[in-house]
Design an enzyme around this catalytic site. Structure first.
Site, mmCIF file in Angstrom:
data_model
loop_
_atom_site.group_PDB
_atom_site.id
_atom_site.type_symbol
_atom_site.label_atom_id
_atom_site.label_comp_id
_atom_site.label_asym_id
_atom_site.label_seq_id
_atom_site.Cartn_x
_atom_site.Cartn_y
_atom_site.Cartn_z
ATOM 1 N N GLU A 1 1.784 -12.942 7.667
ATOM 2 C CA GLU A 1 0.345 -12.758 7.473
ATOM 3 C C GLU A 1 -0.250 -13.993 6.803
ATOM 4 O O GLU A 1 0.340 -14.516 5.855
ATOM 5 C CB GLU A 1 0.089 -11.516 6.612
ATOM 6 C CG GLU A 1 0.596 -10.236 7.249
ATOM 7 C CD GLU A 1 0.395 -8.999 6.382
ATOM 8 O OE1 GLU A 1 -0.171 -9.133 5.282
ATOM 9 O OE2 GLU A 1 0.823 -7.906 6.785
ATOM 10 N N ASP B 1 13.165 11.205 4.130
ATOM 11 C CA ASP B 1 13.232 10.345 2.952
ATOM 12 C C ASP B 1 14.643 10.461 2.382
ATOM 13 O O ASP B 1 15.182 11.578 2.304
ATOM 14 C CB ASP B 1 12.202 10.771 1.900
ATOM 15 C CG ASP B 1 11.986 9.692 0.850
ATOM 16 O OD1 ASP B 1 10.949 9.008 0.898
ATOM 17 O OD2 ASP B 1 12.868 9.527 -0.028
ATOM 18 N N ARG C 1 4.996 -2.297 5.752
ATOM 19 C CA ARG C 1 5.358 -3.706 5.723
ATOM 20 C C ARG C 1 5.734 -4.158 7.130
ATOM 21 O O ARG C 1 6.399 -3.430 7.870
ATOM 22 C CB ARG C 1 6.533 -3.961 4.772
ATOM 23 C CG ARG C 1 6.207 -3.827 3.295
ATOM 24 C CD ARG C 1 5.289 -4.947 2.811
ATOM 25 N NE ARG C 1 5.070 -4.900 1.365
ATOM 26 C CZ ARG C 1 4.095 -4.248 0.761
ATOM 27 N NH1 ARG C 1 3.235 -3.544 1.498
ATOM 28 N NH2 ARG C 1 3.962 -4.292 -0.549
ATOM 29 N N HIS D 1 -4.283 -5.955 7.286
ATOM 30 C CA HIS D 1 -3.720 -5.457 6.027
ATOM 31 C C HIS D 1 -4.829 -4.913 5.120
ATOM 32 O O HIS D 1 -5.064 -5.392 4.006
ATOM 33 C CB HIS D 1 -2.940 -6.562 5.310
ATOM 34 C CG HIS D 1 -1.895 -6.025 4.373
ATOM 35 N ND1 HIS D 1 -0.714 -6.684 4.122
ATOM 36 C CD2 HIS D 1 -1.845 -4.890 3.623
ATOM 37 C CE1 HIS D 1 0.013 -6.007 3.247
ATOM 38 N NE2 HIS D 1 -0.658 -4.902 2.940
#
Length: 292
Positions: free
Chosen positions: A263, A173, A234, A282
């Protein structure tokens, strides 16, 4: 005050209390879309609205510019990449979202996709229903290495789960909390180390210009032979054709994806015909606890 609400689950009984609270101070216009609204559909729905609780709709500059009464856009979810925040700021519209509330749900689905990919659960279910009885070997997760790209609320939850089943967990991160990672037995590393050395790579970064296509051909083909890729963050974080190529060539053993670039998924998406690719619609956010 008038508020448009488009998340599909708003009308479900699990949200009765929330709906009643909202209706105490506002006229609520709730709709249940079959798919994300187009710009023109949103503009029509937002006519006269002061507030907007947004689901998966793309709130573009055109939408914002054509809704002068709008004051607040509240994204029902963990990111605001579907909102043109620059246009909203220019129009004086406040944009909010709900960080952290879906962390457990998303992390649990990521682990579920790992198990499915590793043991070929969905594939073998389909084979049995088709009349075949030919077990596939698969692999255990115990003792394997997993790399979590994005160690925010979701990444932290996933790290607890992967450590709990005996995996060695690495995390990356840009704003890494080293002390937290050490306390929870998570090893820190950069993206390229994770991609090259982990048996499973799971992506959990927000979508922005700097993370678009973060998993593309170069990184995919530097992964270990037979590695597994997970993405329920995503769709724009990976290059779908590159993932499909790696699956079809056998470079990747499997991929578990809860998100795609467009989508609902387009029928010409190469992932639909790729080998050993698990795709869900999703649903990371979908458990009743998360929705409530």
């Amino acid at each position: 005050m008038k508020i448009l609400v488009t998340p599909r689950s708003f009308k479900n009984s699990v949200n009765d209390e929330a709906r009643e609270k909202l209706e105490q101070f506002a006229e609520v216009k709730a709709v249940k879309p079959e798919k994300p609204f187009t710009e023109d559909e949103l503009i029509a729905l937002l006519d006269g609205c002061d507030g907007y609780v947004a689901g998966l709709d793309n709130v573009t500059a055109k939408v914002i510019e054509n809704c002068p009464q709008l004051k607040v856009i509240s994204r029902w979810g963990v990111g605001y990449d579907k909102v043109d925040t620059a246009a909203a700021s220019k129009a004086g519209i406040t944009v909010t979202y709900t960080p952290g509330v879906m962390a457990v749900s998303v992390a649990e689905l990521a682990l579920g996709l790992m198990l499915d990919c590793a043991r070929r659960i969905t594939v073998q279910d389909g084979q049995v229903r088709g009349g075949a009885w030919a077990p596939i070997n698969g692999m255990e997760l115990f003792g394997k290495t997993v790399g979590i790209i994005g160690y925010g609320a979701i990444g932290k939850q996933l790290g607890r789960l992967t450590n709990g089943i005996g995996m060695t967990t690495y995390a990356y991160d840009p704003f890494m909390n080293e002390a937290y990672a050490k306390e929870h037995n998570v090893l820190t590393a950069d993206i390229d180390f994770i991609v090259k050395n982990c048996d499973i790579v799971s992506v959990h970064v927000p979508y922005m210009e700097s993370t678009k296509n973060i998993i593309s051909r170069e990184r995919i083909f530097s992964m270990k032979d037979g590695a597994i890729l997970i993405n329920n963050a995503r769709g724009q974080l990976i290059v779908e054709q590159d993932v499909a190529d790696a699956l079809n060539s056998g470079k990747l053993a499997a991929a578990g994806l809860d998100v795609v670039y467009t989508e609902p998924i387009r029928p010409d998406n190469p992932l639909l015909t790729a080998k050993n690719c698990i795709i869900t619609p999703h649903i990371s956010w979908a458990p009743k606890e998360s929705r409530q």
